[in-house]
Write an enzyme that holds these catalytic residues in place. Sequence first.
Site, PDB file in Angstrom:
ATOM      1  N   ASP A 140       0.820  -1.210   0.000  1.00 24.04           N
ATOM      2  CA  ASP A 140       0.000   0.000   0.000  1.00 24.04           C
ATOM      3  C   ASP A 140       0.858   1.266   0.000  1.00 24.04           C
ATOM      4  O   ASP A 140       1.706   1.437   0.869  1.00 24.04           O
ATOM      5  CB  ASP A 140      -0.920  -0.017   1.225  1.00 24.04           C
ATOM      6  CG  ASP A 140      -2.218   0.687   0.958  1.00 24.04           C
ATOM      7  OD1 ASP A 140      -2.199   1.926   0.826  1.00 24.04           O
ATOM      8  OD2 ASP A 140      -3.251   0.006   0.854  1.00 24.04           O
ATOM      9  N   SER A 157      -6.402   4.524  -1.190  1.00 24.58           N
ATOM     10  CA  SER A 157      -6.601   3.091  -0.945  1.00 24.58           C
ATOM     11  C   SER A 157      -8.016   2.637  -1.261  1.00 24.58           C
ATOM     12  O   SER A 157      -8.222   1.555  -1.807  1.00 24.58           O
ATOM     13  CB  SER A 157      -6.274   2.756   0.507  1.00 24.58           C
ATOM     14  OG  SER A 157      -4.914   3.028   0.752  1.00 24.58           O
ATOM     15  N   HIS A 175     -11.264  12.399   0.888  1.00 24.99           N
ATOM     16  CA  HIS A 175     -12.447  12.234   1.742  1.00 24.99           C
ATOM     17  C   HIS A 175     -13.554  13.216   1.366  1.00 24.99           C
ATOM     18  O   HIS A 175     -14.723  12.968   1.645  1.00 24.99           O
ATOM     19  CB  HIS A 175     -12.081  12.464   3.209  1.00 24.99           C
ATOM     20  CG  HIS A 175     -11.179  11.410   3.759  1.00 24.99           C
ATOM     21  ND1 HIS A 175     -11.657  10.269   4.353  1.00 24.99           N
ATOM     22  CD2 HIS A 175      -9.829  11.298   3.781  1.00 24.99           C
ATOM     23  CE1 HIS A 175     -10.634   9.511   4.726  1.00 24.99           C
ATOM     24  NE2 HIS A 175      -9.520  10.113   4.390  1.00 24.99           N
ATOM     25  N   ASP A 224      -3.904  15.015   3.393  1.00 19.70           N
ATOM     26  CA  ASP A 224      -4.041  14.832   1.946  1.00 19.70           C
ATOM     27  C   ASP A 224      -3.672  16.110   1.202  1.00 19.70           C
ATOM     28  O   ASP A 224      -3.685  16.146  -0.027  1.00 19.70           O
ATOM     29  CB  ASP A 224      -5.476  14.412   1.601  1.00 19.70           C
ATOM     30  CG  ASP A 224      -5.844  13.092   2.267  1.00 19.70           C
ATOM     31  OD1 ASP A 224      -4.981  12.194   2.286  1.00 19.70           O
ATOM     32  OD2 ASP A 224      -6.966  12.966   2.775  1.00 19.70           O
ATOM     33  N   ARG A 231     -16.184   9.847   1.512  1.00 19.29           N
ATOM     34  CA  ARG A 231     -15.539   8.581   1.872  1.00 19.29           C
ATOM     35  C   ARG A 231     -16.006   8.179   3.274  1.00 19.29           C
ATOM     36  O   ARG A 231     -15.871   8.954   4.211  1.00 19.29           O
ATOM     37  CB  ARG A 231     -14.021   8.742   1.811  1.00 19.29           C
ATOM     38  CG  ARG A 231     -13.294   7.491   2.267  1.00 19.29           C
ATOM     39  CD  ARG A 231     -11.851   7.525   1.854  1.00 19.29           C
ATOM     40  NE  ARG A 231     -11.035   6.767   2.794  1.00 19.29           N
ATOM     41  CZ  ARG A 231      -9.762   6.474   2.607  1.00 19.29           C
ATOM     42  NH1 ARG A 231      -9.156   6.865   1.506  1.00 19.29           N
ATOM     43  NH2 ARG A 231      -9.084   5.801   3.503  1.00 19.29           N
ATOM     44  N   PRO A 232     -16.532   6.968   3.421  1.00 19.49           N
ATOM     45  CA  PRO A 232     -17.193   6.599   4.674  1.00 19.49           C
ATOM     46  C   PRO A 232     -16.279   6.398   5.872  1.00 19.49           C
ATOM     47  O   PRO A 232     -16.641   6.759   6.988  1.00 19.49           O
ATOM     48  CB  PRO A 232     -17.875   5.264   4.342  1.00 19.49           C
ATOM     49  CG  PRO A 232     -17.854   5.144   2.870  1.00 19.49           C
ATOM     50  CD  PRO A 232     -16.702   5.947   2.388  1.00 19.49           C
ATOM     51  N   ASP A 233     -15.103   5.810   5.676  1.00 18.48           N
ATOM     52  CA  ASP A 233     -14.406   5.231   6.833  1.00 18.48           C
ATOM     53  C   ASP A 233     -14.080   6.229   7.934  1.00 18.48           C
ATOM     54  O   ASP A 233     -14.116   5.893   9.105  1.00 18.48           O
ATOM     55  CB  ASP A 233     -13.165   4.434   6.413  1.00 18.48           C
ATOM     56  CG  ASP A 233     -12.129   5.264   5.673  1.00 18.48           C
ATOM     57  OD1 ASP A 233     -12.477   6.351   5.160  1.00 18.48           O
ATOM     58  OD2 ASP A 233     -10.967   4.831   5.578  1.00 18.48           O
ATOM     59  N   ARG A 234     -13.770   7.475   7.579  1.00 19.67           N
ATOM     60  CA  ARG A 234     -13.417   8.444   8.625  1.00 19.67           C
ATOM     61  C   ARG A 234     -14.569   9.412   8.948  1.00 19.67           C
ATOM     62  O   ARG A 234     -14.380  10.371   9.688  1.00 19.67           O
ATOM     63  CB  ARG A 234     -12.153   9.214   8.231  1.00 19.67           C
ATOM     64  CG  ARG A 234     -10.899   8.356   8.310  1.00 19.67           C
ATOM     65  CD  ARG A 234      -9.633   9.181   8.221  1.00 19.67           C
ATOM     66  NE  ARG A 234      -8.435   8.362   8.289  1.00 19.67           N
ATOM     67  CZ  ARG A 234      -7.874   7.942   9.420  1.00 19.67           C
ATOM     68  NH1 ARG A 234      -8.426   8.252  10.580  1.00 19.67           N
ATOM     69  NH2 ARG A 234      -6.778   7.206   9.385  1.00 19.67           N
ATOM     70  N   HIS A 288      -1.559   2.826  -4.935  1.00 20.99           N
ATOM     71  CA  HIS A 288      -1.305   4.252  -5.209  1.00 20.99           C
ATOM     72  C   HIS A 288       0.078   4.575  -4.668  1.00 20.99           C
ATOM     73  O   HIS A 288       0.697   3.752  -3.996  1.00 20.99           O
ATOM     74  CB  HIS A 288      -2.358   5.159  -4.537  1.00 20.99           C
ATOM     75  CG  HIS A 288      -2.424   4.994  -3.047  1.00 20.99           C
ATOM     76  ND1 HIS A 288      -1.499   5.545  -2.187  1.00 20.99           N
ATOM     77  CD2 HIS A 288      -3.284   4.306  -2.257  1.00 20.99           C
ATOM     78  CE1 HIS A 288      -1.792   5.218  -0.941  1.00 20.99           C
ATOM     79  NE2 HIS A 288      -2.869   4.451  -0.953  1.00 20.99           N
TER      80      HIS A 288
END
Length: 505
Positions: A12, A62, A123, A154, A257-260, A439
């Site tokens: 990654d 990712s 995000h 980012d 983006r969901p995760d955060r 990436h």
Amino acid sequence: MAKKPTALIILDGFANRESEHGNAVKLANKPNFDRYYNKYPTTQIEASGLDVGLPEGQMGNSEVGHMNIGAGRIVYQSLTRINKSIEDGDFFENDVLNNAIAHVNSHDSALHIFGLLSDGGVHSHYKHLFALLELAKKQGVEKVYVHAFLDGRDVDQKSALKYIEETEAKFNELGIGQFASVSGRYYAMDRDKRWEREEKAYNAIRNFDAPTYATAKEGVEASYNEGLTDEFVVPFIVENQNDGVNDGDTVIFYNFRPDRAAQLSEIFANRAFEGFKVEQVKDLFYATFTKYNDNIDAAIVFEKVDLNNTIGEIAQNNNLTQLRIAETEKYPHVTYFMSGGRNEEFKGERRRLIDSPKVATYDLKPEMSAYEVKDALLEELNKGDLDLIILNFANPDMVGHSGMLEPTIKAIEAVDECLGEVVDKILDMDGYAIITADHGNSDQVLTDDDQPMTTHTTNPVPVIVTKEGVTLRETGRLGDLAPTLLDLLNVEQPEDMTGESLIKH
């Protein structure tokens, strides 16, 4: 008799870049990667921009990378979809957004907008905030409060003031909107259930207990004076007539983006939330740009587009066994995102989740849990029953985000050690491995003037296919990896998987 496994090994955040300056990939001692690179067919493929369904020049990440890899085609990402809807004007006709604003008008209440304030595009994108402000203006909303989460990860570590100034200019242009609270993403966008961080952001958003400054700019400058960068700005309240999120209000969270974004949303919109004691907001209209998780009672602005015939589904349809394995930080990527946004396991699929170490930042433990991931995989390989393996080593990305060269070099060296054991074992079983990445990141952790660079890069990623006697195409994209796996597995590629095998025939 033991099966011959075919493995996709994702390093990654590991990409190709010519210059050695700040390039942990080039500077690391990685004898195993180099051995495979020199012995087997190689190529490089694109992992950013239009090749992965993002806007041109936009760095990959990712989530996007694993979605494209698993789908075996270009997957148009939320960022591209939302941008297009704003350009087309569909955004302003969106039912969920209009219902959210109607709720404000019918309750004579306030609109609160949550989101990461940057143009990182991983995000969120702050231009989506501007579109929301324009919509609120059109619909006659008077009380609009922006709860800004600062990035510094980012995008440049200290770039928040630029975004704050541009947003304030938009407030002035439209005659509505003001900052209500500001939090570094370290607090507002945790994803590892560190509720003590989220609680600080929550308190600032609810206008409970947090430091207060006259302006957003003043608060950020004070944080800089304390040696903090944007990501780590301690949540603070901006003085105004806002008294926090209250009964009858509306929240729109514009992260796509969901995760955060999930944890903060659970605090507001999951009645069963138990992370810490909260005072529930009554009659709150809570809307999120995309679906964050099943526990959150939210209206979804952009519903998910279903992806069929991902690599996992094809494996299932061909009665193949598969293993998904990663440590916590990348576990959703090898499962949910690799499966096109599906949480359930396929028939014949099993999963191994290895806990990521509990440290403040991963530069403190660059090896993370790579050795444990490797040991777990060797244990699974010894069962002799696997057809397909999807493995992710998180280190080059997660340590690369520190912007610190030495720890990132150490991270890659630890991964290389593990890579050698895993690939040699697969080769001993007459199997194949594709070694690649999703990436760039660790290929540039310093800027040209030696400042930490914590963002991803748009550089192409390497591909090694451990099969002698084949030739690989000179270029490709992440969506070509699943077709290459199917090629190695001798499984027919379905029509909706539009990528092409990297192996020339």
